[in-house]
Enzyme design. Structure first.
Site, PDB file in Angstrom:
ATOM      1  N   ASN A  11      38.920  42.931  36.993  1.00  0.00           N
ATOM      2  CA  ASN A  11      38.148  43.669  35.998  1.00  0.00           C
ATOM      3  C   ASN A  11      36.658  43.550  36.252  1.00  0.00           C
ATOM      4  OD1 ASN A  11      40.362  44.480  34.393  1.00  0.00           O
ATOM      5  ND2 ASN A  11      40.318  42.566  33.231  1.00  0.00           N
ATOM      6  N   GLY A  39      38.329  39.575  35.465  1.00  0.00           N
ATOM      7  CA  GLY A  39      39.773  39.788  35.485  1.00  0.00           C
ATOM      8  C   GLY A  39      40.429  38.449  35.752  1.00  0.00           C
ATOM      9  N   ALA A  42      41.560  37.919  39.477  1.00  0.00           N
ATOM     10  CA  ALA A  42      40.435  37.779  40.405  1.00  0.00           C
ATOM     11  C   ALA A  42      39.660  36.499  40.139  1.00  0.00           C
ATOM     12  CB  ALA A  42      39.515  38.988  40.296  1.00  0.00           C
ATOM     13  N   LEU A 224      43.077  22.401  26.565  1.00  0.00           N
ATOM     14  CA  LEU A 224      42.591  22.099  25.219  1.00  0.00           C
ATOM     15  C   LEU A 224      41.081  22.260  25.084  1.00  0.00           C
ATOM     16  CD1 LEU A 224      44.712  18.859  24.585  1.00  0.00           C
ATOM     17  CD2 LEU A 224      45.373  21.259  24.260  1.00  0.00           C
ATOM     18  N   GLY A 225      40.462  22.997  25.986  1.00  0.00           N
ATOM     19  CA  GLY A 225      39.024  23.226  25.890  1.00  0.00           C
ATOM     20  C   GLY A 225      38.248  21.935  26.036  1.00  0.00           C
ATOM     21  N   GLY A 228      39.982  18.629  26.783  1.00  0.00           N
ATOM     22  CA  GLY A 228      40.602  18.370  28.080  1.00  0.00           C
ATOM     23  C   GLY A 228      41.908  19.100  28.252  1.00  0.00           C
ATOM     24  N   ASP A 249      28.628  29.512  27.901  1.00  0.00           N
ATOM     25  CA  ASP A 249      29.510  30.687  27.919  1.00  0.00           C
ATOM     26  C   ASP A 249      30.889  30.225  28.403  1.00  0.00           C
ATOM     27  OD1 ASP A 249      30.796  33.099  28.210  1.00  0.00           O
ATOM     28  OD2 ASP A 249      29.423  33.899  29.728  1.00  0.00           O
ATOM     29  N   THR A 251      33.457  32.144  28.898  1.00  0.00           N
ATOM     30  CA  THR A 251      34.177  33.204  29.605  1.00  0.00           C
ATOM     31  C   THR A 251      34.663  32.720  30.974  1.00  0.00           C
ATOM     32  OG1 THR A 251      32.774  34.869  28.554  1.00  0.00           O
ATOM     33  CG2 THR A 251      34.044  35.560  30.463  1.00  0.00           C
ATOM     34  N   ASP A 255      40.331  30.354  33.498  1.00  0.00           N
ATOM     35  CA  ASP A 255      40.677  30.851  34.835  1.00  0.00           C
ATOM     36  C   ASP A 255      40.183  29.895  35.909  1.00  0.00           C
ATOM     37  OD1 ASP A 255      41.791  33.146  33.707  1.00  0.00           O
ATOM     38  OD2 ASP A 255      39.875  34.205  33.743  1.00  0.00           O
TER      39      ASP A 255
END
Length: 306
Positions: A11, A39, A42, A224-225, A228, A249, A251, A255
């Site tokens: 994306n 994406g 990717a 778990l962000g 951890g 950020d 985002t 991934d």
């Protein structure tokens, strides 16, 4: 041939930064706008390659500037894009992302060519599974393509990793083909049917993850962000803690985690240490804006672990 195959989405991320996201019917003034390569597929391929993995990306883009830019971005970190074909008549996938000052994000995805990556298209890419060690999947391409890819990976003797995002319920027939399932809390909640949130205890999270093992999943690595991760398997679980950082950020952080985990596994690192490596990589990714542009180098991750 590559050790790691990533079957998934590509994306263009159109990112707006603002103090906060607007409420329904409201307009707010943003602070910045940028276009990033993204994406889930990717992103994970980029992270795995940047962190030392030998990676082949499988997916589809449109015959447009976004598609060409996405492929070029993967090539810069050494990933193969021979399995990323252009489909005429459709656009490359796009994600519209609003990032708040807190680091939280809200995302709307238009699948475009990702939605056209059908089983018939995947048949053109079967050769990429031969000789691979592991294959990563997500849920931004058609589910029937993911199911076929899992079958092909199993037939080729590959380890299978599934990031069940965006969140949705999955049939047992899918889950039993997965060696490593890597949900975040919201995805784990949807898959297990348990009500989970940021305040959920470790015991509640482990119980929900363990319930998925009964459907045939090999291991559950729950992200778990800031807390951890936890690696849950039949004989117990391991808790992995993350470094305390100021998030700019988030985002693509999940991934980055998946790509890092795959890169470590492909080099023979044991799962709990691979998860620790992945936590270190994701912790660094949230300190910078964007998805792929925020992913750390191998040297940075190793320094963070030290």
């Amino acid at each position: 041939m590559a050790d790691i195959v990533v079957l998934g989405s590509l994306n263009a991320d159109l990112v707006v930064s603002a103090e906060r996201a607007p409420e329904g019917g409201e307009t707010v003034t943003g602070a910045d706008f940028a276009v990033f390569n993204g994406g889930k597929g990717a992103n994970q391929a980029f992270a795995a390659a940047r962190l030392g993995g030998e990676v082949a990306m499988l997916g589809r883009v449109g015959d447009d500037d976004y598609g060409r830019r996405l492929k070029e971005g993967l090539v810069t970190v050494g990933a193969s894009v021979e399995g990323v074909a252009s489909i005429e008549g459709v656009t490359t996938g796009v994600a519209a992302i609003t990032v708040e000052d807190s680091g939280e994000n809200r995302i709307v995805v238009v699948p475009g060519a990702n939605g056209a990556y059908s089983p018939a298209e995947l048949e053109k890419d079967v050769a990429f599974f031969e000789g691979a060690k592991l294959v990563l999947f997500q849920l931004e391409t058609p589910l029937e393509t993911v199911a076929m890819g899992l079958d092909l990976a199993r037939l080729a003797g590959c380890i299978t990793l599934l990031d069940p995002a965006p969140a949705r319920r999955l049939e047992d027939a899918i889950l039993r083909k997965v060696d490593y399932l890597t949900p975040n809390l919201s995805e784990l909640s949807v898959l297990s049917g348990e009500s989970l949130g940021e305040e959920s205890s470790e015991a509640e999270i482990v119980q929900a993850a363990r319930s998925l093992l009964t459907f045939g999943v090999g291991k559950v690595l729950a992200k778990l962000g800031a807390r951890g991760a936890v690696l849950v398997e039949e004989n117990g679980y391991e808790r992995i803690f993350a470094a305390s950082v100021k998030a700019v950020d988030s985002t693509g952080a999940g991934d980055c985690f998946n790509g890092a985990f795959a890169a470590a596994l492909s080099r023979g690192v044991v799962p709990v240490e691979a998860a620790r490596f992945a936590c270190s990589a994701a912790s660094m990714a949230v300190k910078r804006p964007g998805a792929q542009s925020s992913f750390p180098s191998l040297e940075e991750v190793l320094q963070g672990l030290r």
